[in-house]
Scaffold this motif. Structure first.
Motif, PDB file in Angstrom:
ATOM      1  N   SER A 219       0.779  -1.231   0.000  1.00 47.57           N
ATOM      2  CA  SER A 219       0.000   0.000   0.000  1.00 47.57           C
ATOM      3  C   SER A 219       0.813   1.285   0.000  1.00 47.57           C
ATOM      4  N   TYR A 220       2.029   1.254   0.531  1.00 49.63           N
ATOM      5  CA  TYR A 220       2.759   2.501   0.758  1.00 49.63           C
ATOM      6  C   TYR A 220       4.096   2.581   0.044  1.00 49.63           C
ATOM      7  N   ARG A 221       4.379   1.657  -0.873  1.00 50.02           N
ATOM      8  CA  ARG A 221       5.642   1.668  -1.626  1.00 50.02           C
ATOM      9  C   ARG A 221       6.848   1.810  -0.703  1.00 50.02           C
ATOM     10  N   CYS A 222       6.784   1.110   0.427  1.00 45.89           N
ATOM     11  CA  CYS A 222       7.851   1.062   1.431  1.00 45.89           C
ATOM     12  C   CYS A 222       8.127   2.403   2.113  1.00 45.89           C
TER      13      CYS A 222
ATOM     14  N   ILE B 127       7.721   4.194   5.108  1.00 45.22           N
ATOM     15  CA  ILE B 127       7.351   3.883   6.488  1.00 45.22           C
ATOM     16  C   ILE B 127       6.619   5.029   7.178  1.00 45.22           C
ATOM     17  N   SER B 128       6.781   6.256   6.703  1.00 45.69           N
ATOM     18  CA  SER B 128       6.096   7.391   7.322  1.00 45.69           C
ATOM     19  C   SER B 128       4.580   7.312   7.150  1.00 45.69           C
ATOM     20  N   LYS B 129       4.107   6.476   6.243  1.00 44.55           N
ATOM     21  CA  LYS B 129       2.660   6.335   6.013  1.00 44.55           C
ATOM     22  C   LYS B 129       2.025   5.254   6.883  1.00 44.55           C
ATOM     23  N   LEU B 130       2.825   4.465   7.565  1.00 40.19           N
ATOM     24  CA  LEU B 130       2.307   3.388   8.412  1.00 40.19           C
ATOM     25  C   LEU B 130       1.947   3.977   9.778  1.00 40.19           C
ATOM     26  N   LEU B 131       0.658   4.278   9.972  1.00 40.48           N
ATOM     27  CA  LEU B 131       0.217   5.007  11.152  1.00 40.48           C
ATOM     28  C   LEU B 131      -0.616   4.165  12.120  1.00 40.48           C
TER      29      LEU B 131
ATOM     30  N   ASP C 141      -2.571  15.791  19.512  1.00 40.18           N
ATOM     31  CA  ASP C 141      -2.316  16.382  18.200  1.00 40.18           C
ATOM     32  C   ASP C 141      -2.925  15.440  17.172  1.00 40.18           C
ATOM     33  N   ILE C 142      -4.032  15.849  16.574  1.00 41.15           N
ATOM     34  CA  ILE C 142      -4.701  15.004  15.574  1.00 41.15           C
ATOM     35  C   ILE C 142      -3.956  15.155  14.255  1.00 41.15           C
ATOM     36  N   VAL C 143      -3.436  14.042  13.755  1.00 36.62           N
ATOM     37  CA  VAL C 143      -2.656  14.019  12.520  1.00 36.62           C
ATOM     38  C   VAL C 143      -3.564  13.827  11.310  1.00 36.62           C
ATOM     39  N   ARG C 144      -4.563  12.934  11.454  1.00 35.80           N
ATOM     40  CA  ARG C 144      -5.450  12.616  10.329  1.00 35.80           C
ATOM     41  C   ARG C 144      -6.723  11.992  10.876  1.00 35.80           C
ATOM     42  N   VAL C 145      -7.833  12.246  10.187  1.00 36.08           N
ATOM     43  CA  VAL C 145      -9.094  11.572  10.490  1.00 36.08           C
ATOM     44  C   VAL C 145      -9.582  10.945   9.187  1.00 36.08           C
ATOM     45  N   LYS C 146      -9.836   9.647   9.226  1.00 31.17           N
ATOM     46  CA  LYS C 146     -10.406   8.941   8.073  1.00 31.17           C
ATOM     47  C   LYS C 146     -11.825   8.546   8.476  1.00 31.17           C
ATOM     48  N   ASN C 147     -12.807   9.247   7.909  1.00 30.79           N
ATOM     49  CA  ASN C 147     -14.201   9.027   8.266  1.00 30.79           C
ATOM     50  C   ASN C 147     -14.845   8.053   7.286  1.00 30.79           C
TER      51      ASN C 147
ATOM     52  N   GLY D 200     -17.480  -3.139   3.004  1.00 31.65           N
ATOM     53  CA  GLY D 200     -18.699  -2.700   3.664  1.00 31.65           C
ATOM     54  C   GLY D 200     -18.504  -2.248   5.100  1.00 31.65           C
ATOM     55  N   TYR D 201     -17.348  -2.512   5.657  1.00 29.16           N
ATOM     56  CA  TYR D 201     -17.068  -2.135   7.045  1.00 29.16           C
ATOM     57  C   TYR D 201     -16.883  -0.626   7.126  1.00 29.16           C
ATOM     58  N   ARG D 202     -17.365  -0.031   8.217  1.00 25.06           N
ATOM     59  CA  ARG D 202     -17.270   1.414   8.384  1.00 25.06           C
ATOM     60  C   ARG D 202     -16.881   1.759   9.814  1.00 25.06           C
ATOM     61  N   ASP D 203     -16.084   2.812   9.949  1.00 24.77           N
ATOM     62  CA  ASP D 203     -15.675   3.321  11.254  1.00 24.77           C
ATOM     63  C   ASP D 203     -15.054   4.698  11.054  1.00 24.77           C
ATOM     64  N   VAL D 204     -14.544   5.281  12.099  1.00 26.82           N
ATOM     65  CA  VAL D 204     -13.785   6.525  12.011  1.00 26.82           C
ATOM     66  C   VAL D 204     -12.409   6.230  12.600  1.00 26.82           C
ATOM     67  N   LEU D 205     -11.376   6.512  11.825  1.00 25.41           N
ATOM     68  CA  LEU D 205     -10.005   6.288  12.268  1.00 25.41           C
ATOM     69  C   LEU D 205      -9.363   7.641  12.557  1.00 25.41           C
ATOM     70  N   VAL D 206      -8.837   7.777  13.750  1.00 32.57           N
ATOM     71  CA  VAL D 206      -8.159   9.014  14.139  1.00 32.57           C
ATOM     72  C   VAL D 206      -6.697   8.673  14.403  1.00 32.57           C
ATOM     73  N   ASN D 207      -5.820   9.251  13.615  1.00 29.06           N
ATOM     74  CA  ASN D 207      -4.390   9.110  13.870  1.00 29.06           C
ATOM     75  C   ASN D 207      -3.969  10.321  14.687  1.00 29.06           C
ATOM     76  N   LEU D 208      -3.310  10.050  15.820  1.00 23.78           N
ATOM     77  CA  LEU D 208      -3.003  11.129  16.743  1.00 23.78           C
ATOM     78  C   LEU D 208      -1.676  10.898  17.448  1.00 23.78           C
TER      79      LEU D 208
END
Length: 166
Positions: free
Chosen positions: A54-57, A59-63, A92-98, A111-119
């Motif tokens: 998913s992230y082409r290696c 590592i900064s994207k692996l949260l 410190d909220i880094v990202r929210v994936k709603n 079909g799964y749904r949630d809210v992901l908060v990276n902080l």
């Protein structure tokens, strides 16, 4: 692909539902608190797989190496949690994936749904430990979706994710 998803949905075994308790209740009963299943860190093999697929290696994207999940009965409770996080000076909220938003393409998550908060927790204690830059993932989930995320449900999702090469 849609027929594959339909067969996954039809084979859900709801007899393996988890039991959820309020943290306030668990704190009052040591045996109950001790029985809570806390998530561990993301397994190394899955982290490497995700980095490659998913992230082409990058590592900064692996949260989501360190993660926690909170299960809610109502969507309003999730909204209140997000408000509390936004007001907390140590967070410190880094990202929210709603993934509850109507525009989210739920095909991506079977079909799964949630809210992901990276902080990040940024305060004197985390600075002293040198972990104030560490990003964690907080998963905010409605109970109905969590019921579907039983061990068997998660295994079906892993098969779905692997079929997509993610």
């Amino acid at each position: 692909a849609e027929s594959h998803l339909q067969s996954m949905v039809e084979s859900i075994d709801l007899s393996q539902r988890s039991i959820y308790v309020k943290w306030a209740d668990a704190k009052k009963t040591p045996a109950l608190a001790a029985s809570i299943k806390w998530p561990g860190l993301k397994r190394i093999d899955r982290a490497i797989e995700k980095l490659n697929r998913s992230y082409r290696c990058d590592i900064s994207k692996l949260l989501d190496v360190c993660r926690q999940c909170i299960v809610y009965e109502e969507i309003d409770d999730i909204s209140r949690c997000l408000e509390v996080l936004a007001r907390d000076l140590d967070v410190d909220i880094v990202r929210v994936k709603n993934r509850l938003h109507p525009s989210y393409d739920s095909w991506k998550s079977a079909g799964y749904r949630d809210v992901l908060v990276n902080l990040r927790i940024v305060n004197e204690a985390t600075r002293k430990l040198g972990v104030d830059g560490h990003v964690c993932e907080l998963q905010l989930v409605l109970k109905g979706f969590m019921d579907l995320r039983s061990d068997n449900g998660h295994l079906r999702f892993v098969k779905f994710r692997n079929s997509r090469g993610e």
